[in-house]
Design a protein around this motif. Structure first.
Motif, PDB file in Angstrom:
ATOM      1  N   THR A 127      41.657  68.057  45.873  1.00 19.02           N
ATOM      2  CA  THR A 127      42.998  67.986  46.460  1.00 19.02           C
ATOM      3  C   THR A 127      43.052  68.731  47.788  1.00 19.02           C
ATOM      4  O   THR A 127      43.600  68.240  48.782  1.00 19.02           O
ATOM      5  N   ALA A 128      42.437  69.939  47.811  1.00 16.16           N
ATOM      6  CA  ALA A 128      42.404  70.709  49.061  1.00 16.16           C
ATOM      7  C   ALA A 128      41.626  69.970  50.143  1.00 16.16           C
ATOM      8  O   ALA A 128      42.019  69.957  51.319  1.00 16.16           O
ATOM      9  N   ALA A 129      40.508  69.334  49.730  1.00 14.74           N
ATOM     10  CA  ALA A 129      39.721  68.577  50.704  1.00 14.74           C
ATOM     11  C   ALA A 129      40.521  67.400  51.260  1.00 14.74           C
ATOM     12  O   ALA A 129      40.457  67.102  52.464  1.00 14.74           O
ATOM     13  N   ASN A 130      41.295  66.734  50.401  1.00 16.64           N
ATOM     14  CA  ASN A 130      42.118  65.615  50.865  1.00 16.64           C
ATOM     15  C   ASN A 130      43.197  66.084  51.833  1.00 16.64           C
ATOM     16  O   ASN A 130      43.499  65.415  52.829  1.00 16.64           O
ATOM     17  N   VAL A 131      43.789  67.256  51.547  1.00 14.10           N
ATOM     18  CA  VAL A 131      44.803  67.806  52.460  1.00 14.10           C
ATOM     19  C   VAL A 131      44.183  68.117  53.812  1.00 14.10           C
ATOM     20  O   VAL A 131      44.738  67.795  54.874  1.00 14.10           O
ATOM     21  N   ALA A 132      42.982  68.749  53.774  1.00 13.34           N
ATOM     22  CA  ALA A 132      42.297  69.063  55.031  1.00 13.34           C
ATOM     23  C   ALA A 132      41.947  67.794  55.797  1.00 13.34           C
ATOM     24  O   ALA A 132      42.065  67.726  57.034  1.00 13.34           O
TER      25      ALA A 132
ATOM     26  N   GLU B 101      43.104  66.601  59.478  1.00 17.47           N
ATOM     27  CA  GLU B 101      42.115  66.248  60.493  1.00 17.47           C
ATOM     28  C   GLU B 101      42.423  64.874  61.100  1.00 17.47           C
ATOM     29  O   GLU B 101      42.300  64.673  62.313  1.00 17.47           O
ATOM     30  N   ILE B 102      42.862  63.939  60.263  1.00 27.25           N
ATOM     31  CA  ILE B 102      43.223  62.610  60.764  1.00 27.25           C
ATOM     32  C   ILE B 102      44.410  62.713  61.720  1.00 27.25           C
ATOM     33  O   ILE B 102      44.449  62.060  62.772  1.00 27.25           O
ATOM     34  N   ILE B 103      45.376  63.570  61.379  1.00 29.27           N
ATOM     35  CA  ILE B 103      46.531  63.773  62.275  1.00 29.27           C
ATOM     36  C   ILE B 103      46.063  64.317  63.612  1.00 29.27           C
ATOM     37  O   ILE B 103      46.495  63.869  64.685  1.00 29.27           O
ATOM     38  N   ASN B 104      45.146  65.311  63.550  1.00 33.38           N
ATOM     39  CA  ASN B 104      44.624  65.896  64.796  1.00 33.38           C
ATOM     40  C   ASN B 104      43.902  64.849  65.631  1.00 33.38           C
ATOM     41  O   ASN B 104      44.018  64.814  66.863  1.00 33.38           O
TER      42      ASN B 104
ATOM     43  N   THR C 109      38.660  57.915  59.193  1.00 31.58           N
ATOM     44  CA  THR C 109      38.280  59.025  60.081  1.00 31.58           C
ATOM     45  C   THR C 109      37.244  58.569  61.089  1.00 31.58           C
ATOM     46  O   THR C 109      37.333  58.868  62.286  1.00 31.58           O
ATOM     47  N   LEU C 110      36.251  57.838  60.625  1.00 29.36           N
ATOM     48  CA  LEU C 110      35.230  57.345  61.546  1.00 29.36           C
ATOM     49  C   LEU C 110      35.835  56.384  62.564  1.00 29.36           C
ATOM     50  O   LEU C 110      35.449  56.389  63.739  1.00 29.36           O
ATOM     51  N   ALA C 111      36.800  55.575  62.119  1.00 29.88           N
ATOM     52  CA  ALA C 111      37.450  54.663  63.059  1.00 29.88           C
ATOM     53  C   ALA C 111      38.205  55.438  64.137  1.00 29.88           C
ATOM     54  O   ALA C 111      38.184  55.063  65.310  1.00 29.88           O
ATOM     55  N   SER C 112      38.862  56.536  63.735  1.00 27.95           N
ATOM     56  CA  SER C 112      39.571  57.350  64.725  1.00 27.95           C
ATOM     57  C   SER C 112      38.601  57.967  65.717  1.00 27.95           C
ATOM     58  O   SER C 112      38.849  57.982  66.929  1.00 27.95           O
ATOM     59  N   LEU C 113      37.480  58.493  65.198  1.00 26.99           N
ATOM     60  CA  LEU C 113      36.482  59.079  66.099  1.00 26.99           C
ATOM     61  C   LEU C 113      35.901  58.016  67.022  1.00 26.99           C
ATOM     62  O   LEU C 113      35.689  58.268  68.222  1.00 26.99           O
ATOM     63  N   ASN C 114      35.659  56.825  66.482  1.00 22.66           N
ATOM     64  CA  ASN C 114      35.165  55.731  67.337  1.00 22.66           C
ATOM     65  C   ASN C 114      36.170  55.406  68.427  1.00 22.66           C
ATOM     66  O   ASN C 114      35.812  55.162  69.583  1.00 22.66           O
ATOM     67  N   GLY C 115      37.471  55.396  68.044  1.00 19.85           N
ATOM     68  CA  GLY C 115      38.496  55.103  69.034  1.00 19.85           C
ATOM     69  C   GLY C 115      38.539  56.134  70.147  1.00 19.85           C
ATOM     70  O   GLY C 115      38.679  55.800  71.324  1.00 19.85           O
ATOM     71  N   ILE C 116      38.405  57.412  69.761  1.00 16.99           N
ATOM     72  CA  ILE C 116      38.395  58.480  70.772  1.00 16.99           C
ATOM     73  C   ILE C 116      37.198  58.311  71.695  1.00 16.99           C
ATOM     74  O   ILE C 116      37.311  58.394  72.927  1.00 16.99           O
TER      75      ILE C 116
END
Length: 703
Positions: free
Chosen positions: A146-151, A155-158, A364-371
Motif C-alpha cells: 500500500t505504501a509503495a502504491n502511494v509513493a 511519483e506519477i503526479i510529479n 510510469t514508463l509512458a510518462s517518462l517516455n513522454g518527458i
C-alpha cells in the motif's frame, strides 16, 4: 424355514458341527457375525484408499496403506471362518491367519517407528499460532505494498507536473525560434550555399537571386558543367572578369579557408551593375574535409555612390548588425535551454534507471517516455536556434503532414483556450512534403494560437484539416506568394476559426513584420509563417470576414519521394558500471546535479565544480587521483578551453571530455591536437552519458 436351517446345519452338511453343539442357531450366529465382520473389514480399506488418493498431502501415507492391508487380511480371516463351517479347508484357514499375523506384525512395527514422528506434528493450538503469525506477515506485506502504491501515485503526479512544464517550455521555445527564423528569412543579405566541394551547384536565398537577376530556385553556380546552370550574369573584380575558380566561394572551398571582405561587381543580363561585398567560409564534414561552402553577399552599390547613399548603406548595415545580434542572442538562448533540457532529460532517464522492477508500471514508463520525447523535441528546437545563429543546420526531410498534425495535437490543445473546441479532419494517404518538420510545426502552432486568441474568452471552434490539391495556374494566381509556383499537386493545410475575423485593411497587413493588433503582441507570428511557407516554396490563401472568422490555407509542393515508415524506438541501453573519481565542471546547477547522480549511481565517485577556476583548483590538489574530467565549454572565470589547457599542463595523460550544446564538429575543431578525449552533446540522457564515459575509459589515456 426351520427345516431348511436344520438341514444346512446337519451332520451331512457341516463336517465339524460338534464344535457348535449341533445347534443350528449357534452355527447361524457364527456364520452371520463372521460374514458381517468380513464385509465391514473390506469396506474400511476402500474408504482409506479413497481418502489417501484425495488427500495427497496427508503425512504417513504408507502407514495408511498398511492399515488398509491389515484390515483386509483380518476380513479375509473371518470370511475363511465362515467357509470352514461347511468346508473342512483348515489349511486355507491357517494360511489366512498366518498372512494376517505377518501383516499385523509389520503394521505394528511400522506404527512403533511412526508414532514418535507423529507426536511432533503441530497440535490445534500451535496451528492457530502459526496461522496468526502468517496473517500478521500478510498484513505487514499488504501495508508495504500500500505504501509503495502511494509513493508510485505521487511519483506519477510529479512526472505529469514535469511533463506539463516541459510542454510549456517547448511552446515558448517554438515561438522564439519562429520569430527568429522569420527575421532570418527576411534578411536583405544575399546567401549562397554550395553542397559540394567543387561548388558546381549553388542555392540562393531570394535576396541573392535578386542580386543576380536569377529565379529563386535556379542553380547560380558559374562552375556548373555545361548545361547544368542557366547563368545570366558575369562577375568582375575591377575591370577584370573573374574565372569560376577565382570566385570567393570556389576559393574558400578549394583552400579550406575563409575568404572575407571580397569586393566584386556583378554584371546582370539587363546590363545593370551591382557592387557586392562577399564573405565565404567552407563547410566541413566530421573529418574536417570540405563538403561545401556558404557565403553572404552584401549590396554595397549605395556605399560607393556618395554622401546620402552612404547613410542609406549605414542604415542597412545597422539593420544587418541588429539581425546578427539576434543570431547571437538565439545562440545564447539555445545554449541556456540546452542546459535546462540536460537536467530534464537526464533526470527522466535517471528515474527510468532507478525504477524497481516490481513497480515499473506501464503508465510510469509512458510518462517518462513522454518527458524524454518532449525534451528531445525541445532539443531539436534548440538546434534550430543554433542554426539561425550560424552554429548548426536545418534538417529537411520527407514529412507526413497529417502525422505531424496528429503528433502536435496534444501541444495544440494545451496551448489554446479551454472554451475552444479543436476539430481535426485529416485526409489519409497524403503524399509527402520536403520540409523541416519543426518549422511546419511552428506554422501550425502560430495559426492555431492566433485562431484561439481571435475567438477570445467566448466558446468557439478551430478546424484543422489536411488534403491534396491539384493547383492550376489560375488557382495559384489567387494565392499569396505563389508567383513562382507552377501547376501541379500540392498538400493542403487549413486552419480556420469562428473568431472575430478581420477587415480588409487589417487583412492587407497581417504578414508585415512587427504589425500586430494585440496590445502586447510582437507582430512576428504571421511574418514567420510567411517566411517559412515561402522558404518551402509554398503559397498562402487567407479569407476573413468581420464577425465570421478567418481561414488560412497553406499549399506545399507534393514530393514524389515515398514516406519512410517510422523506425521503432531504440531499446533502453543498460547502464554501464564503473569506478574511480570523476571531476564534473559546469556552471549550470541542473547539469552538475544530473551528471553527478548518474555517475554515482553507476559506481563512480564524483567531485563537482561550478566554474573553471574552481575546477583547476580542485584538480591541482590531487592531479593523479582522477580517472576522468567532464568539462563544460562555456563557464565563468575560466572557460572550457582554458581549463583544458591548465589540466593538460598539470597532467598531460588526463582524460578530458567536453560538454556543450553547440555543434560538435565546429566545437571540437578548436581543440584539434590538444588531446581532447571525447565530446558529450547537450542535452544528454543518463544512458548516453554513461555509454560515452564507458567508451572513453575503455581506451588508453593520451600519451
Amino acid at each position: 424355514m426351520q427345516t431348511w436351517l436344520d438341514a444346512m446345519c446337519g451332520f451331512a452338511f457341516v463336517p465339524h458341527g460338534q464344535c457348535y453343539l449341533w445347534r443350528a442357531d449357534l452355527i447361524a450366529l457364527h456364520a452371520t457375525a463372521d460374514s458381517l465382520i468380513a464385509a465391514s473389514y473390506y469396506s474400511i480399506p476402500l474408504l482409506i484408499l479413497h481418502f489417501v488418493r484425495k488427500r495427497r498431502d496427508v503425512p504417513f501415507r504408507p502407514l495408511f496403506l498398511m492399515f488398509g492391508a491389515f484390515i483386509v487380511a483380518c476380513g479375509t480371516t473371518h470370511l475363511v471362518e465362515v467357509w470352514t463351517i461347511w468346508q473342512p479347508h483348515y489349511w486355507l484357514s491357517g494360511i489366512a491367519k498366518a498372512a494376517t499375523a505377518a501383516i499385523s506384525l509389520s503394521t505394528a512395527v511400522a506404527l512403533v517407528r511412526v508414532v514418535p514422528g507423529a507426536l511432533t506434528l503441530p497440535g490445534p493450538d500451535e496451528m492457530r499460532r502459526l496461522n496468526e503469525s502468517l496473517e500478521q506477515r500478510v498484513q505487514a506485506r499488504t501495508a508495504e505494498l500500500t505504501a509503495a502504491n502511494v509513493a508510485l501515485a505521487q511519483e506519477i503526479i510529479n512526472r505529469k507536473e514535469a511533463e506539463a512544464e516541459v510542454h510549456r517550455l517547448n511552446a515558448a521555445l517554438q515561438h522564439r525560434v519562429d520569430e527568429l527564423q522569420a527575421l532570418f528569412d527576411l534578411l536583405p543579405v544575399g546567401i549562397g550555399i554550395a553542397d559540394d566541394a567543387s561548388c558546381t551547384g549553388i542555392r540562393s536565398n531570394r535576396a541573392f537571386a535578386a542580386m543576380l537577376g536569377m529565379p529563386h530556385d535556379a542553380n547560380v553556380s558559374l562552375s556548373a558543367p555545361e548545361g547544368g546552370a542557366r547563368t545570366q550574369f558575369r562577375v568582375f573584380n575591377g575591370d577584370r572578369e573573374l574565372a569560376p575558380t577565382e570566385l570567393p566561394m570556389q576559393r574558400a572551398a578549394a583552400g579550406n579557408a575563409p575568404v572575407l571582405n571580397f569586393e566584386e561587381t556583378i554584371l546582370r543580363s539587363d546590363g545593370s551593375r551591382l557592387e557586392v561585398l562577399a564573405n565565404a567560409v567552407p563547410l566541413r564534414d566530421e573529418g574536417g574535409r570540405v563538403r561545401g561552402c556558404v557565403a553572404t553577399f552584401q549590396d554595397i552599390t549605395a556605399q560607393k555612390q556618395g554622401a546620402e547613399d552612404r547613410i542609406v548603406f549605414e542604415r542597412r548595415l545597422q539593420e544587418t548588425q541588429k539581425l546578427e545580434s539576434l543570431g547571437v542572442l538565439a545562440g545564447g538562448i539555445a545554449h541556456d535551454f540546452n542546459n535546462l533540457l540536460t537536467g530534464i532529460l537526464g533526470h527522466a532517464s535517471f528515474a527510468r534507471m532507478q525504477l524497481p522492477a516490481g513497480i515499473a508500471h506501464a503508465s510510469t514508463l509512458a510518462s517518462l517516455n513522454g518527458i524524454e520525447q518532449t525534451a528531445l523535441r525541445a532539443a531539436d528546437l534548440c538546434r534550430q536556434m543554433l542554426a539561425y545563429a550560424g552554429k548548426g543546420r536545418f534538417v529537411v526531410q520527407s514529412v507526413d503532414l497529417g502525422e505531424l498534425v496528429r503528433e502536435t495535437t496534444h501541444l495544440l490543445e494545451v496551448s489554446i483556450s479551454k472554451k475552444v473546441d479543436l476539430r481535426l479532419q485529416l485526409a489519409s494517404s497524403l503524399p509527402a512534403v520536403e520540409a523541416d518538420a519543426t518549422q511546419l510545426r511552428q506554422v501550425l502552432m502560430n495559426l492555431v494560437i492566433n485562431a484561439s486568441e481571435a475567438i477570445g474568452d467566448d466558446p468557439g471552434h478551430i478546424f484543422v484539416g489536411t488534403g491534396r490539391v491539384h493547383a492550376t495556374v489560375d488557382y495559384l494566381r489567387r494565392l499569396q506568394f505563389a508567383s513562382e509556383l507552377t501547376e501541379g499537386d500540392y498538400v493542403l493545410l487549413e486552419v480556420s476559426d469562428t473568431g472575430c475575423g478581420m477587415d480588409a485593411a487589417t487583412l492587407a497587413r497581417i504578414f508585415e513584420p512587427f504589425f500586430t493588433t494585440k496590445f502586447t503582441g510582437r507582430g512576428l507570428g504571421l511574418a514567420a509563417v510567411m517566411g517559412i511557407v515561402r522558404g518551402h516554396r509554398g503559397a498562402i490563401q487567407v479569407s476573413s470576414e468581420v464577425g465570421r472568422g478567418t481561414s488560412f490555407k497553406i499549399l506545399l509542393p507534393a514530393s514524389a519521394a515515398a514516406l519512410k515508415p517510422a523506425l521503432p524506438a531504440a531499446a533502453t541501453t543498460p547502464s554501464h558500471r564503473g569506478s574511480g573519481l570523476v571531476l564534473v565542471a559546469d556552471d549550470e546547477d541542473a547539469v552538475r546535479l544530473v551528471a553527478a547522480k548518474v555517475l554515482q549511481h553507476a559506481g563512480f565517485e564524483v567531485v563537482t565544480a561550478s566554474d573553471g577556476a574552481e575546477a583547476v583548483r580542485i584538480f591541482r590538489g590531487t592531479p593523479n587521483s582522477f580517472a576522468l574530467v567532464l568539462l563544460d565549454l562555456t563557464m565563468p572565470n575560466l572557460d572550457g578551453e582554458e581549463v583544458l589547457h591548465a589540466i593538460r599542463t598539470i597532467n598531460p595523460r588526463m582524460r578530458v571530455v567536453l560538454m556543450s550544446g553547440y555543434n560538435e564538429q565546429e566545437t571540437t575543431q578548436r581543440f584539434v591536437g590538444r588531446g581532447l578525449a571525447g565530446f558529450v552533446p547537450k542535452p544528454f540522457s543518463a544512458q548516453a552519458l554513461l555509454r560515452r564515459v564507458h567508451d572513453i575509459l575503455s581506451k588508453p589515456p593520451p600519451a
